[in-house]
Motif scaffolding. Structure first.
Motif, PDB file in Angstrom:
ATOM      1  N   ALA A   1       1.942  -2.455  20.632  1.00 39.49           N
ATOM      2  CA  ALA A   1       2.952  -3.394  19.757  1.00 39.49           C
ATOM      3  C   ALA A   1       1.835  -4.523  18.716  1.00 39.49           C
ATOM      4  N   LEU A   2       0.701  -4.279  19.950  1.00 40.81           N
ATOM      5  CA  LEU A   2      -0.359  -5.163  18.887  1.00 40.81           C
ATOM      6  C   LEU A   2      -0.864  -4.679  17.963  1.00 40.81           C
ATOM      7  N   PHE A   3      -1.188  -3.026  18.175  1.00 41.41           N
ATOM      8  CA  PHE A   3      -1.809  -2.125  17.093  1.00 41.41           C
ATOM      9  C   PHE A   3      -0.320  -2.333  15.860  1.00 41.41           C
ATOM     10  N   ALA A   4       1.008  -1.782  15.794  1.00 40.27           N
ATOM     11  CA  ALA A   4       1.452  -2.026  15.081  1.00 40.27           C
ATOM     12  C   ALA A   4       1.928  -3.463  14.372  1.00 40.27           C
TER      13      ALA A   4
ATOM     14  N   VAL B   1       6.180   4.811  13.481  1.00 44.12           N
ATOM     15  CA  VAL B   1       6.876   4.093  13.390  1.00 44.12           C
ATOM     16  C   VAL B   1       6.517   2.719  12.440  1.00 44.12           C
ATOM     17  N   ALA B   2       5.389   2.329  12.379  1.00 41.46           N
ATOM     18  CA  ALA B   2       5.184   1.090  11.584  1.00 41.46           C
ATOM     19  C   ALA B   2       4.944   1.724  10.618  1.00 41.46           C
TER      20      ALA B   2
ATOM     21  N   MET C   1       1.026  -1.351   0.319  1.00 39.92           N
ATOM     22  CA  MET C   1       0.015   0.269  -0.091  1.00 39.92           C
ATOM     23  C   MET C   1       0.887   1.306  -0.220  1.00 39.92           C
ATOM     24  N   THR C   2       0.766   2.117  -0.750  1.00 38.77           N
ATOM     25  CA  THR C   2       1.121   3.256  -0.873  1.00 38.77           C
ATOM     26  C   THR C   2       0.853   4.100   0.136  1.00 38.77           C
ATOM     27  N   ALA C   3       2.103   5.265   0.326  1.00 39.65           N
ATOM     28  CA  ALA C   3       1.896   6.095   1.831  1.00 39.65           C
ATOM     29  C   ALA C   3       0.574   7.012   1.200  1.00 39.65           C
ATOM     30  N   SER C   4      -0.069   6.947   0.176  1.00 30.01           N
ATOM     31  CA  SER C   4      -1.103   8.304  -0.136  1.00 30.01           C
ATOM     32  C   SER C   4      -2.038   7.163  -0.219  1.00 30.01           C
ATOM     33  N   ASP C   5      -2.738   6.249  -0.461  1.00 28.54           N
ATOM     34  CA  ASP C   5      -3.915   4.929  -0.524  1.00 28.54           C
ATOM     35  C   ASP C   5      -4.172   4.461   1.115  1.00 28.54           C
ATOM     36  N   ARG C   6      -2.812   4.808   2.197  1.00 30.54           N
ATOM     37  CA  ARG C   6      -3.132   4.528   3.353  1.00 30.54           C
ATOM     38  C   ARG C   6      -4.595   5.302   4.561  1.00 30.54           C
ATOM     39  N   PRO C   7      -5.386   4.608   4.920  1.00 31.96           N
ATOM     40  CA  PRO C   7      -6.161   5.357   6.095  1.00 31.96           C
ATOM     41  C   PRO C   7      -5.516   6.567   7.009  1.00 31.96           C
TER      42      PRO C   7
ATOM     43  N   SER D   1       1.531   6.374  22.963  1.00 29.12           N
ATOM     44  CA  SER D   1       2.614   5.841  22.591  1.00 29.12           C
ATOM     45  C   SER D   1       2.100   4.760  21.282  1.00 29.12           C
ATOM     46  N   VAL D   2       0.927   4.519  21.885  1.00 25.76           N
ATOM     47  CA  VAL D   2       0.034   3.607  20.050  1.00 25.76           C
ATOM     48  C   VAL D   2       0.297   4.371  19.068  1.00 25.76           C
TER      49      VAL D   2
END
Length: 140
Positions: free
Chosen positions: A96-99, A25-26, A1-7, A18-19
């Motif tokens: 960590a779970l969400f990432a 970072v992800a 998925m490209t950066a522009s396609d990301r929600p 922290s989330v």
């Protein structure tokens, strides 16, 4: 998925910075509750704004999926919501779970019509909880 396609994921106050940081970072696009709204702003007041912006909500607030007013707000604002099932994880564990689940969350969001509420489990599994049909019936 490209950066522009990301929600864009909207991180509810209860999840903390922290989330948000772990998701950034992800590679996720992220907006944090505290950057836009007061901590004590009622969910029914910020949900329409988040919906208008097309942001996807990440939360651990179980009431968001059971409170009638909040369910109606999700439905009328056409919001996609992912709710963490196990709210007793540490901030680091939640981050960590969400990432770790980011790609799965993005695919699930892309493949399911708003509004919906999906549960995110400790093992990373994502499962639809309240469907578009169920939520829109609340508006009849």
């Amino acid at each position: 998925m490209t950066a522009s396609d990301r929600p864009t994921f909207f991180i509810d106050w209860c999840l903390g910075k922290s989330v948000a940081s772990a998701l950034i970072v992800a590679g996720a696009k992220v907006e944090h509750h505290g950057d836009h709204f007061a901590q004590n702003m009622l969910d029914v007041n910020w949900l329409p704004i988040v919906g208008d912006r097309g942001w996807i909500v990440l939360t651990k607030d179980q009431a968001l999926g059971t409170n009638e007013l909040e369910l109606r707000a999700i439905a009328s604002a056409n919001v996609k919501v992912f709710s963490l099932v196990s709210g007793n994880l540490t901030r680091q564990q939640m981050a960590a779970l969400f990432a770790k689940s980011l790609n799965q969350l993005e695919k699930f969001a892309k493949g399911n019509q708003a509004p919906f509420i999906a549960k995110v489990y400790r093992n990373g599994r994502v499962q639809l909880w309240r469907s578009q049909t169920q939520l829109l019936k609340l508006l009849d």
